[in-house]
Design a protein around this motif. Structure first.
Motif, PDB file in Angstrom:
ATOM      1  N   GLU A   1       1.456  -0.921   0.335  1.00  0.00           N
ATOM      2  CA  GLU A   1      -0.154   0.155   0.018  1.00  0.00           C
ATOM      3  C   GLU A   1       0.646   1.475   0.314  1.00  0.00           C
ATOM      4  O   GLU A   1       1.984   1.278   0.628  1.00  0.00           O
ATOM      5  CB  GLU A   1      -0.996  -0.134   1.040  1.00  0.00           C
ATOM      6  CG  GLU A   1      -0.308  -0.249   2.553  1.00  0.00           C
ATOM      7  CD  GLU A   1      -0.131  -1.977   2.719  1.00  0.00           C
ATOM      8  OE1 GLU A   1      -0.554  -2.044   3.810  1.00  0.00           O
ATOM      9  OE2 GLU A   1      -0.236  -2.027   2.508  1.00  0.00           O
ATOM     10  N   PRO A   2       0.451   2.195  -1.155  1.00  0.00           N
ATOM     11  CA  PRO A   2       1.111   3.484  -0.898  1.00  0.00           C
ATOM     12  C   PRO A   2       1.450   4.281   0.811  1.00  0.00           C
ATOM     13  O   PRO A   2       2.806   4.683   0.710  1.00  0.00           O
ATOM     14  CB  PRO A   2      -0.310   4.351  -1.367  1.00  0.00           C
ATOM     15  CG  PRO A   2      -0.721   3.597  -1.868  1.00  0.00           C
ATOM     16  CD  PRO A   2      -0.977   2.452  -1.069  1.00  0.00           C
ATOM     17  N   GLY A   3       0.357   4.131   1.338  1.00  0.00           N
ATOM     18  CA  GLY A   3       0.964   4.771   3.582  1.00  0.00           C
ATOM     19  C   GLY A   3       2.483   4.149   3.342  1.00  0.00           C
ATOM     20  O   GLY A   3       3.080   5.253   3.852  1.00  0.00           O
ATOM     21  N   LEU A   4       2.429   2.402   3.246  1.00  0.00           N
ATOM     22  CA  LEU A   4       4.065   2.329   3.352  1.00  0.00           C
ATOM     23  C   LEU A   4       5.171   3.201   2.626  1.00  0.00           C
ATOM     24  O   LEU A   4       6.244   3.086   2.914  1.00  0.00           O
ATOM     25  CB  LEU A   4       4.106   0.541   4.038  1.00  0.00           C
ATOM     26  CG  LEU A   4       5.305  -0.413   4.098  1.00  0.00           C
ATOM     27  CD1 LEU A   4       5.897   0.536   5.397  1.00  0.00           C
ATOM     28  CD2 LEU A   4       5.170  -1.416   3.937  1.00  0.00           C
ATOM     29  N   ILE A   5       4.657   2.535   1.223  1.00  0.00           N
ATOM     30  CA  ILE A   5       5.773   2.739   0.005  1.00  0.00           C
ATOM     31  C   ILE A   5       6.685   3.893  -0.043  1.00  0.00           C
ATOM     32  O   ILE A   5       7.217   4.380  -0.290  1.00  0.00           O
ATOM     33  CB  ILE A   5       5.350   2.188  -1.200  1.00  0.00           C
ATOM     34  CG1 ILE A   5       5.474   0.551  -0.781  1.00  0.00           C
ATOM     35  CG2 ILE A   5       6.233   2.302  -1.868  1.00  0.00           C
ATOM     36  CD1 ILE A   5       6.297  -0.154  -0.452  1.00  0.00           C
ATOM     37  N   GLN A   6       4.906   4.822  -0.321  1.00  0.00           N
ATOM     38  CA  GLN A   6       5.604   6.571  -0.227  1.00  0.00           C
ATOM     39  C   GLN A   6       6.895   6.490   0.843  1.00  0.00           C
ATOM     40  O   GLN A   6       7.672   7.228   0.138  1.00  0.00           O
ATOM     41  CB  GLN A   6       4.356   7.350  -0.605  1.00  0.00           C
ATOM     42  CG  GLN A   6       4.362   8.707  -1.538  1.00  0.00           C
ATOM     43  CD  GLN A   6       5.268   7.905  -2.591  1.00  0.00           C
ATOM     44  OE1 GLN A   6       4.386   7.204  -3.585  1.00  0.00           O
ATOM     45  NE2 GLN A   6       6.338   8.152  -3.489  1.00  0.00           N
ATOM     46  N   PRO A   7       7.076   6.986   1.636  1.00  0.00           N
ATOM     47  CA  PRO A   7       8.005   7.770   2.739  1.00  0.00           C
ATOM     48  C   PRO A   7       9.167   6.970   2.701  1.00  0.00           C
ATOM     49  O   PRO A   7       9.923   7.676   1.916  1.00  0.00           O
ATOM     50  CB  PRO A   7       7.296   7.131   3.938  1.00  0.00           C
ATOM     51  CG  PRO A   7       5.617   6.717   4.163  1.00  0.00           C
ATOM     52  CD  PRO A   7       5.272   5.976   2.382  1.00  0.00           C
TER      53      PRO A   7
END
Lengths: 349, 531
Positions: free
Chosen positions: A38-44
């Protein structure tokens, strides 16, 4: 006839214009990622990577179907790095010829052999234990084995997500590797008949069912406990999590099934150098710590410690069955789950 | 007259995914047996869900249409158009909102616990919403308008003298309903129910959320979780067969009937004035139906959206909204162009049948279409790149797959029927005299299309574009599988958040989808008012 040709030419023209709006190719300074995570984990993580290296990272996030897409796109695929969950996906990608060896020295330096492909075709980035969430109010047991939940005393008290989800296929594959197919069939039949309802929803929904009182023991991954307890966006999930505690299955015996999330470099990666840089970054202490602290997973680099919250649930004793041995039984597991009609829930006898 | 070669090209382009799957289904090597293991379950659960939705939407749609056309009661004029509003809510949104609303932690059960003082769900009885029964209920609440709209249109066209005759013979109220209205409206009822059932077969988001092993859900998991493309293709062909049966059923219901009485346009059907308990019952029925189909889902979305209103939610909605609008506008333009060509082709007797087959994409689930397009588009790209490499030492990369082109293509296949039927109806209404005049003046072929059709059909083209636009905004399964790198639409954003139990974050994008979906509903009531 000429009209047909003009029509085709027009369609082709339109397609080419549309094509240019898509991803651009092989420019230096970028890396393209297909992510199941999910983006919430990967984006940072990617923001940090871009800040450190100046490489621009573009992600396509999808819960499903990315491997199929990489396969269909073939040698023209724009993707460099695929981030997946489930060891079956990692091993399957290699078998399907979608991967190429990771060449960064960090692979062998940072990961012990059981967490990477022998030829370097994939790397585990984090480990996830599939455990029992039991009701704080209605369950006293502090130690449970896999065999325990097949006993009649659990009738109408178990819940989990649908059997054909990769996480449950992984669990059953792990049991086949440990026990053989016959014992696993007997066990899974009994577990199915102990289900409180036909399986539906994701891992968090099972924990919610514990709060609801319709389920006393849910099979789900550990890190959801951390994600729910710290969920400020949807604070009600803190209540779901607070109703349950974690029991590591077979912790005192053969150990708890562990799955991996990981990465591979696509066979036709246009930005090979940046792809290796990204994998190297994801194996760094900084990135591994983020997996541990932001997502409550177990870092694949064992020198990095899990989050304190994760450690508070107890010690993880990983199953003696290796990740790859589990992946080998994936097809058998999926067939068994279908054969037993696991998704229809308990069956009348 | 255009050559029928164009019709063959059209059919080949629109039929490509189904053809590809049919060929793939023949591949029984490897793990083909897996599909067989899941087939009985999938068939049974799909059939059960279709039967329940058919029954519930049939009853609710027919009764509501009967009430607003045969009787007079306060609010009737509002109900008459408002009862179609649930069509603006995609099935997956209905599923997410109803679970939020009726689940253990939702407002209803919370209130229940506060009153009776229970701690867990075992302390009181409450139906489990995440179940096949729950799915049938929720899907019916947003799909009944198909039956309502088709029955209402039928009743409005019907001669008032039939029910007047029934009443003269002493059969009033309910007896007239069962002995006259029900038998007469059977065709309209079947058409509406068939459309609702097609939506059930097409749905992916809702059945997955409710844990129903429907054919579409099993196709998806057979392909994705069991990595078995051949098996998924076999199941997909099974779906196409079921849809074919439904279409035959619909055709049969629509077959020409001869009525002894035709509606006399000067006399509107008389509406019986309801009084007392009957009036309260009629108002109550329509209000509850509207509340269940529209009020609760939209209310829940509003509450969640307001609770989570902030720069993050607005930014997410704006970015995804912009992408969605661009895609939908491009898709609507292309689909209307193809629809215009198709309608033009269908005027020729020889091409008529081919065009009808080409528009069947509307009935095929988006998952199935995406499944059938991914591989051929990848292959086409490969061949094209090899060609340019050989000729010019240059590789353009992916042109069709993994680009917006793939999405626009799948939208055209899926929604061709929407644009085609609108344009076709307008062409029939306009008649051929203008075309004849054009031909006399020496204009033929494509120029006829551009110089005569385009100007005279522009209102129909606009309507068609609007309808397709909204359908694309709501579309989920095909977009999910075919969208390019980095592209998120409102629907995919909502799906992704709901899948990780973060539906609150997706409430604003979801609300936006519903608001866009209201546009054709409002437009259609405008048109019917004008008539």
């Amino acid at each position: 006839m000429t009209m047909t040709m003009r029509l085709s030419a027009a369609l082709l023209g339109a397609a080419m214009i549309a094509g240019t709006a898509g991803p651009s190719f092989a420019q230096s300074g970028e890396v393209n990622i297909y992510s199941y995570r999910e983006p919430g984990l990967i984006q940072p993580l990617l923001d940090k990577f871009s800040a450190a290296t100046g490489v621009k990272a573009t992600v396509l996030y999808a819960g499903d179907g990315l491997l199929e897409r990489v396969a269909a796109e073939g040698e023209l695929s724009p993707v460099d790095v695929v981030l997946t969950v489930d060891i079956g996906n990692l091993v399957g990608a290699k078998t399907q010829g979608l991967t190429q060896p990771i060449t960064t020295a960090a692979l062998a330096e940072r990961l012990s052999p059981e967490f990477r492909d022998a030829e370097g075709h994939w790397a585990a980035l984090s480990l996830r234990a599939r455990v029992f969430y039991v009701s704080k109010d209605r369950v006293d047991a502090t130690a449970l084995t896999y065999e325990d939940i097949a006993k009649p005393e659990w009738k109408g008290r178990l819940c989990t997500r649908p059997g054909d989800h990769a996480y449950n296929i992984g669990l059953v594959a792990n049991r086949i590797a440990a026990w053989g197919e016959d014992k696993t069939r007997t066990w899974l039949t009994a577990v199915r008949d102990n289900m409180s309802a036909p399986p539906a929803g994701n891992d968090r929904a099972q924990v919610k069912a514990i709060l609801e009182g319709s389920c006393d023991l849910a099979i789900a991954n550990t890190y959801y406990m951390g994600l729910m307890l710290t969920n400020d966006a949807e604070p009600e999930q803190k209540d779901w999590a607070a109703s349950a505690r974690i029991v590591y299955p077979d912790a005192e015996g053969e150990g708890t099934q562990v799955n991996a999330a990981g990465a591979f470099i696509a066979k036709h990666a246009p930005n090979l150098e940046n792809a290796n840089k990204l994998v190297e970054f994801l194996l760094s202490d900084e990135a591994q710590q983020l997996y541990a602290d932001a997502n409550y997973e177990y870092p694949a680099v064992t020198s990095v410690k899990p989050a304190e919250l994760t450690q508070s649930w107890g010690a993880l004793n990983p199953s003696k069955v290796s990740l790859t041995a589990t992946a080998d039984f994936r097809d058998e597991a999926a067939a068994l789950i279908d054969e037993l009609k696991f998704n229809e829930g308990a069956q009348a006898q | 007259m255009l050559p029928p070669v164009s019709a063959i090209v059209l059919l080949a382009l629109m039929g490509l995914p189904i053809l590809w799957l049919a060929v793939a289904a023949l591949d029984t090597t490897g793990a083909g047996g897996l599909a067989a293991a899941m087939l009985p379950t999938a068939l049974r659960e799909t059939a059960t869900l279709m039967a329940w939705v058919g029954l519930i939407t049939g009853i609710l749609g027919l009764v509501s249409a009967w009430l607003v056309t045969h009787f007079e009661f306060p609010g009737r004029r509002i109900f008459e158009w408002a009862l179609v509003l649930p069509l603006a809510i995609p099935t997956y949104l209905a599923a997410y909102t109803y679970v939020e609303f009726l689940d253990f932690t939702g407002p209803i059960q919370q209130a229940l616990r506060a009153i009776i003082g229970g701690q867990t769900i075992k302390d009181y009885w409450f139906p489990q919403i995440k179940s096949p029964t729950g799915a049938a209920f929720v899907l019916s609440m947003v799909l009944y308008p198909y039956v309502y709209a088709s029955c209402r249109a039928f009743f409005v066209m019907q001669s008032g003298s039939i029910s007047a005759a029934a009443r003269t013979l002493g059969a009033g109220g309910f007896r007239a309903f069962f002995s006259v209205t029900l038998p007469l409206s059977r065709p309209a009822l079947v058409v509406g129910i068939t459309l609702a059932m097609m939506e059930v077969v097409n749905d992916l988001g809702a059945v997955q959320y409710f844990g129903v092993n429907s054919l579409t859900a099993v196709i998806y998991s057979t392909w994705i979780n069991r990595s078995n493309f051949g098996g998924a293709a076999q199941l997909a062909v099974m779906i196409v067969l079921i849809i074919g049966l439904l279409i035959l059923l619909e055709q049969w219901a629509r077959r020409d009937r001869v009525y002894a009485l035709h509606r006399d346009s000067r006399v509107a059907p008389p509406r019986e004035q309801l009084v007392g308990a009957e009036r309260a019952l009629a108002i109550g029925f329509c209000t509850i139906l509207l509340l269940l189909g529209f009020g609760i889902p939209v209310g829940e979305l509003l509450v969640l959206a307001l609770r989570n209103l902030g720069p993050d939610a607005l930014g997410l909605t704006l970015t995804a909204g912009l992408t969605t609008v661009t895609l939908a506008a491009l898709g609507a333009f292309i689909t209307v162009c193809v629809g215009l060509i198709a309608a033009r082709l269908a005027r020729s007797r020889s091409a008529h049948g081919l065009v009808r087959i080409a528009t069947l994409g509307y009935a095929i689930p988006g998952t199935v279409l995406a499944l059938g397009l991914l591989q051929p588009l990848g292959q086409a790209d490969l061949w094209f790149n090899r060609l340019t490499m050989a000729v010019a030492h240059w590789r353009p990369g992916l042109i069709l797959s993994g680009s917006i082109a793939a999405l626009l293509y799948v939208y055209a296949i899926r929604f061709l029927a929407v644009s085609h039927s609108t344009i076709d109806a307008a062409m029939k209404k306009r008649g051929d005299t203008m075309l004849d005049a054009g031909r006399v003046l020496g204009v033929t072929g494509w120029r006829l299309l551009l110089r005569v059709d385009l100007p005279t059909l522009s209102p129909a083209l606009l309507t068609a574009a609007t309808l397709v636009f909204v359908e694309i905004v709501k579309e989920l399964p095909a977009t999910l599988l075919l969208r390019p790198l980095g592209v998120e639409t409102l629907a995919t954003v909502v799906y992704a958040r709901a899948n990780v139990s973060l539906f609150t974050e997706a409430a604003l994008p979801a609300l936006t989808i519903v608001l866009v979906g209201l546009v054709p509903v409002i437009l259609s009531t405008r048109f019917s008012d004008r008539r």
